[in-house]
Design a protein around this motif. Structure first.
Motif, short mmCIF file in Angstrom:
data_model
loop_
_atom_site.label_atom_id
_atom_site.label_comp_id
_atom_site.label_asym_id
_atom_site.label_seq_id
_atom_site.Cartn_x
_atom_site.Cartn_y
_atom_site.Cartn_z
N LEU A 1 1.23 -11.10 14.45
CA LEU A 1 1.73 -10.69 13.16
C LEU A 1 0.70 -9.69 12.70
CD1 LEU A 1 3.38 -10.07 10.79
CD2 LEU A 1 2.68 -12.38 9.93
N ILE A 2 0.48 -8.50 12.92
CA ILE A 2 -0.90 -7.88 12.83
C ILE A 2 -0.37 -6.98 11.23
CG2 ILE A 2 -2.01 -5.62 13.34
CD1 ILE A 2 -0.76 -6.32 16.24
N VAL A 3 -1.48 -6.90 10.39
CA VAL A 3 -1.27 -6.63 9.12
C VAL A 3 -2.56 -5.97 8.42
CG1 VAL A 3 -0.91 -7.25 6.65
CG2 VAL A 3 -0.08 -8.68 8.59
N ASN A 4 -2.46 -4.74 8.04
CA ASN A 4 -3.45 -4.10 7.43
C ASN A 4 -3.73 -4.60 5.80
OD1 ASN A 4 -1.15 -2.39 6.76
ND2 ASN A 4 -2.61 -1.03 5.53
N PRO B 1 -8.52 -5.32 7.61
CA PRO B 1 -9.04 -4.71 6.25
C PRO B 1 -8.96 -3.12 6.51
CG PRO B 1 -10.51 -6.22 6.63
CD PRO B 1 -9.72 -6.11 8.07
N CYS B 2 -8.43 -2.32 5.35
CA CYS B 2 -8.20 -0.91 5.22
C CYS B 2 -8.57 -0.13 4.01
CB CYS B 2 -6.87 -0.46 6.03
SG CYS B 2 -6.64 1.32 5.77
N ASN B 3 -9.40 0.60 3.72
CA ASN B 3 -9.76 1.07 2.53
C ASN B 3 -8.96 2.57 2.38
OD1 ASN B 3 -11.47 0.78 -0.09
ND2 ASN B 3 -12.72 2.30 0.77
N GLN B 4 -8.06 2.86 2.95
CA GLN B 4 -7.40 4.18 2.88
C GLN B 4 -6.48 4.38 1.58
OE1 GLN B 4 -6.18 4.57 7.20
NE2 GLN B 4 -7.10 6.81 6.80
N SER C 1 9.15 8.08 9.76
CA SER C 1 7.81 8.48 9.68
C SER C 1 6.74 7.34 10.23
CB SER C 1 7.58 8.31 8.03
OG SER C 1 6.27 8.36 7.86
N GLU C 2 5.83 7.83 10.98
CA GLU C 2 4.61 7.00 11.55
C GLU C 2 3.83 6.39 10.51
OE1 GLU C 2 3.31 7.98 15.31
OE2 GLU C 2 5.34 8.28 16.06
N ALA C 3 3.48 7.11 9.52
CA ALA C 3 2.39 7.15 8.46
C ALA C 3 2.77 5.55 7.75
CB ALA C 3 2.12 8.15 7.58
N ILE C 4 1.55 4.96 7.78
CA ILE C 4 1.68 3.76 6.95
C ILE C 4 1.41 4.08 5.55
CG2 ILE C 4 0.31 1.48 6.50
CD1 ILE C 4 -0.05 1.26 9.49
N LYS C 5 2.36 3.64 4.57
CA LYS C 5 2.37 3.93 3.33
C LYS C 5 1.34 3.30 2.44
CE LYS C 5 5.97 6.96 3.78
NZ LYS C 5 5.62 7.27 5.62
N TRP C 6 1.12 1.79 3.04
CA TRP C 6 0.00 1.03 1.80
C TRP C 6 -0.30 -0.31 2.61
CZ3 TRP C 6 -1.45 3.40 -2.29
CH2 TRP C 6 -2.18 2.62 -3.29
N ASN C 7 -1.14 -0.68 1.84
CA ASN C 7 -1.83 -2.16 2.41
C ASN C 7 -0.64 -3.01 2.57
OD1 ASN C 7 -4.28 -1.18 1.55
ND2 ASN C 7 -3.98 -1.50 -0.37
N PHE C 8 -0.99 -4.20 3.48
CA PHE C 8 -0.04 -5.12 3.79
C PHE C 8 1.26 -4.70 4.68
CE2 PHE C 8 -3.17 -6.86 0.99
CZ PHE C 8 -3.33 -8.08 1.54
N THR C 9 1.32 -3.48 5.31
CA THR C 9 2.31 -3.36 6.04
C THR C 9 2.07 -4.25 7.16
OG1 THR C 9 2.46 -0.94 5.51
CG2 THR C 9 3.22 -1.64 7.84
N LYS C 10 3.25 -4.77 7.72
CA LYS C 10 3.23 -5.88 8.76
C LYS C 10 3.95 -5.41 10.15
CE LYS C 10 3.57 -8.57 5.00
NZ LYS C 10 3.79 -7.47 4.02
N ALA D 1 7.63 -3.63 5.60
CA ALA D 1 6.90 -3.08 4.19
C ALA D 1 6.13 -3.73 3.54
CB ALA D 1 8.20 -2.31 3.42
N PRO D 2 5.09 -3.34 3.00
CA PRO D 2 4.25 -4.13 2.16
C PRO D 2 5.18 -5.15 0.98
CG PRO D 2 3.44 -2.21 2.35
CD PRO D 2 4.80 -1.78 2.79
#
Length: 161
Positions: free
Chosen positions: A28-31, A63-66, A120-129, A143-144
């Protein structure tokens, strides 16, 4: 699409490994981010880790700061936050980017294997799993707004496979 075993990963403590270390596990991979409205999901991620690590689940936090600059700290600050606020015991990795030219190769692969809404491939926000089966195939993207607890049935099915 199977997860390559040679993607280099830098742990939050600075040591390195590859995705090959996690072969044969359900992932389970999460940003993640420390200052996000979804940050309380760390508790649910830790609960999944506690419940299923013995059966082969590995929760992996990146962790991601984007997104809204919600992860401004360095590795030490992030690790301290995760430990003191949520008693995180699952593997945490160094801060990365998940979108754009500097996106980490792991997330490039995940996004390609499991695109989001309308392709869409782009991740939209934090906690996409992302869930990855024992065979290394990317099974699903969540989705987050999907709580870690909402993934329990899918995780149990993957662990039983």
């Amino acid at each position: 699409m199977t997860l390559p075993s040679d993607i280099e990963l830098r742990r939050i403590d600075g040591s390195t490994t590859t995705t090959g270390e996690f072969a044969g596990k359900v992932l389970l991979i999460v940003n993640t981010a420390s200052r996000c409205g979804f940050t309380p999901q760390y508790a649910g991620l830790q609960a999944l880790h506690a419940a299923y690590a013995g059966r082969g689940l590995v929760v992996m936090g990146f962790p991601c700061n984007q997104f809204g600059q919600q992860e401004p700290g360095d590795a030490t600050a992030i690790a301290d936050f995760c430990e003191t606020k949520f008693s995180v015991g699952f593997p945490m990795f160094d801060k990365i980017e998940v979108n754009g030219e500097r996106a980490h190769p792991l997330f490039r692969h995940l996004k390609s294997a499991a695109p989001g809404l309308l392709g869409s491939e782009a991740i939209k926000w934090n906690f996409t799993k992302f869930l990855v089966g024992r065979d290394g195939k990317v099974v699903s993207r969540h989705a987050p707004t999907s709580s870690p607890e909402s993934l329990t049935q899918e995780i149990e099915a993957l662990l039983a496979a």
